[in-house]
Design a protein around this motif. Structure first.
Motif, PDB file in Angstrom:
ATOM      1  N   LYS A 268       0.693  -1.123  -0.172  1.00  0.00           N
ATOM      2  CA  LYS A 268       0.255   0.160  -0.057  1.00  0.00           C
ATOM      3  C   LYS A 268       0.863   1.302   0.284  1.00  0.00           C
ATOM      4  O   LYS A 268       1.854   1.164   0.337  1.00  0.00           O
ATOM      5  N   TRP A 269       0.211   2.305  -0.300  1.00  0.00           N
ATOM      6  CA  TRP A 269       0.928   3.648  -0.532  1.00  0.00           C
ATOM      7  C   TRP A 269       0.245   4.657  -0.036  1.00  0.00           C
ATOM      8  O   TRP A 269       0.221   5.912  -0.551  1.00  0.00           O
ATOM      9  N   ASP A 270      -0.531   4.431   1.054  1.00  0.00           N
ATOM     10  CA  ASP A 270      -1.723   5.543   1.594  1.00  0.00           C
ATOM     11  C   ASP A 270      -0.713   6.820   2.216  1.00  0.00           C
ATOM     12  O   ASP A 270      -1.229   7.850   2.079  1.00  0.00           O
ATOM     13  N   THR A 271       0.573   6.223   2.664  1.00  0.00           N
ATOM     14  CA  THR A 271       1.256   7.249   3.399  1.00  0.00           C
ATOM     15  C   THR A 271       2.805   6.947   2.958  1.00  0.00           C
ATOM     16  O   THR A 271       2.963   5.977   2.406  1.00  0.00           O
ATOM     17  N   LYS A 272       3.522   7.951   3.212  1.00  0.00           N
ATOM     18  CA  LYS A 272       5.005   7.846   2.952  1.00  0.00           C
ATOM     19  C   LYS A 272       5.361   6.661   3.988  1.00  0.00           C
ATOM     20  O   LYS A 272       6.144   5.871   3.143  1.00  0.00           O
ATOM     21  N   ALA A 273       5.135   6.605   5.113  1.00  0.00           N
ATOM     22  CA  ALA A 273       5.539   5.454   5.797  1.00  0.00           C
ATOM     23  C   ALA A 273       5.262   4.047   5.299  1.00  0.00           C
ATOM     24  O   ALA A 273       6.001   3.183   5.118  1.00  0.00           O
ATOM     25  N   ASP A 274       3.900   4.021   4.639  1.00  0.00           N
ATOM     26  CA  ASP A 274       3.197   2.934   4.095  1.00  0.00           C
ATOM     27  C   ASP A 274       4.219   2.463   2.792  1.00  0.00           C
ATOM     28  O   ASP A 274       4.672   1.299   2.651  1.00  0.00           O
ATOM     29  N   LEU A 275       4.317   3.501   1.865  1.00  0.00           N
ATOM     30  CA  LEU A 275       5.265   3.037   0.768  1.00  0.00           C
ATOM     31  C   LEU A 275       6.562   2.782   1.115  1.00  0.00           C
ATOM     32  O   LEU A 275       7.087   1.695   0.581  1.00  0.00           O
ATOM     33  N   LEU A 276       7.214   3.264   1.951  1.00  0.00           N
ATOM     34  CA  LEU A 276       8.694   2.851   2.498  1.00  0.00           C
ATOM     35  C   LEU A 276       8.640   1.540   2.802  1.00  0.00           C
ATOM     36  O   LEU A 276       9.655   0.899   2.766  1.00  0.00           O
ATOM     37  N   ALA A 277       7.698   1.156   3.593  1.00  0.00           N
ATOM     38  CA  ALA A 277       7.809  -0.201   4.347  1.00  0.00           C
ATOM     39  C   ALA A 277       6.878  -1.322   3.559  1.00  0.00           C
ATOM     40  O   ALA A 277       6.815  -2.434   3.765  1.00  0.00           O
ATOM     41  N   ALA A 278       6.377  -0.860   2.174  1.00  0.00           N
ATOM     42  CA  ALA A 278       5.536  -1.650   1.638  1.00  0.00           C
ATOM     43  C   ALA A 278       6.419  -2.739   0.599  1.00  0.00           C
ATOM     44  O   ALA A 278       7.554  -2.601   0.212  1.00  0.00           O
ATOM     45  N   SER A 279       5.932  -3.950   0.670  1.00  0.00           N
ATOM     46  CA  SER A 279       6.518  -4.967  -0.100  1.00  0.00           C
ATOM     47  C   SER A 279       5.125  -5.625  -1.192  1.00  0.00           C
ATOM     48  O   SER A 279       4.140  -5.495  -0.803  1.00  0.00           O
ATOM     49  N   GLY A 280       5.933  -6.122  -2.015  1.00  0.00           N
ATOM     50  CA  GLY A 280       5.084  -6.898  -3.063  1.00  0.00           C
ATOM     51  C   GLY A 280       5.643  -8.137  -3.524  1.00  0.00           C
ATOM     52  O   GLY A 280       6.874  -8.269  -3.968  1.00  0.00           O
ATOM     53  N   HIS A 281       4.919  -9.295  -3.633  1.00  0.00           N
ATOM     54  CA  HIS A 281       5.428 -10.608  -3.921  1.00  0.00           C
ATOM     55  C   HIS A 281       6.828 -11.020  -3.181  1.00  0.00           C
ATOM     56  O   HIS A 281       7.810 -11.421  -3.552  1.00  0.00           O
ATOM     57  N   GLY A 282       7.019 -10.393  -2.051  1.00  0.00           N
ATOM     58  CA  GLY A 282       8.085 -10.966  -1.118  1.00  0.00           C
ATOM     59  C   GLY A 282       9.228  -9.959  -1.172  1.00  0.00           C
ATOM     60  O   GLY A 282      10.381 -10.144  -0.607  1.00  0.00           O
ATOM     61  N   LYS A 283       9.078  -8.761  -1.952  1.00  0.00           N
ATOM     62  CA  LYS A 283      10.436  -7.960  -2.200  1.00  0.00           C
ATOM     63  C   LYS A 283      10.058  -6.452  -1.842  1.00  0.00           C
ATOM     64  O   LYS A 283       8.823  -5.957  -2.285  1.00  0.00           O
ATOM     65  N   ARG A 284      10.638  -5.905  -1.273  1.00  0.00           N
ATOM     66  CA  ARG A 284      10.574  -4.445  -0.716  1.00  0.00           C
ATOM     67  C   ARG A 284      10.353  -3.460  -1.874  1.00  0.00           C
ATOM     68  O   ARG A 284      11.069  -3.684  -3.067  1.00  0.00           O
ATOM     69  N   LEU A 285       9.419  -2.641  -2.264  1.00  0.00           N
ATOM     70  CA  LEU A 285       9.302  -1.958  -3.470  1.00  0.00           C
ATOM     71  C   LEU A 285      10.296  -0.862  -3.505  1.00  0.00           C
ATOM     72  O   LEU A 285      10.721  -0.674  -4.553  1.00  0.00           O
TER      73      LEU A 285
END
Length: 107
Positions: free
Chosen positions: A35-52
């Protein structure tokens, strides 16, 4: 340039995809932190097991961020370019995201 512009690019990419496909996106397969609702969300986000956005590329090399690679070409294959099956975010907005990461992800 700041997070709000990056969020706007990602939100618009999702809106364009939903309009083109005529259905809501199913993001559950990407993982709970996708998710990317907040900057913190985006910086912590992963997809398919990889950090974005891997911490080691922030302030260094935005082009090497998984998010940028995924949006441009797909990490493991062009078939995995996001958003899946297009329409894809154009390169100019992707460059804005890349530069934002290279500049240290300013607010």
């Amino acid at each position: 340039m700041g997070f709000d512009q990056v969020k706007g690019i990602l939100d618009q990419g999702m809106t364009t995809w939903v309009q083109a496909k005529g259905r809501p996106a199913n993001l559950q397969g990407h993982g709970a932190t996708f998710k990317w609702d907040t900057k913190a969300d985006l910086l912590a986000a992963s997809g398919h097991g990889k950090r974005l956005i891997q911490p080691d590329v922030i302030g260094q090399n935005g082009a090497a961020a998984n998010l940028v690679i995924d949006l441009r070409t797909g990490i493991d294959s062009p078939l995995l370019r996001m958003p899946k099956g297009g329409p894809f975010i154009p390169d100019d907005p992707i460059k804005i995201i890349e530069d934002w990461i290279t500049q240290g992800c300013p607010d």
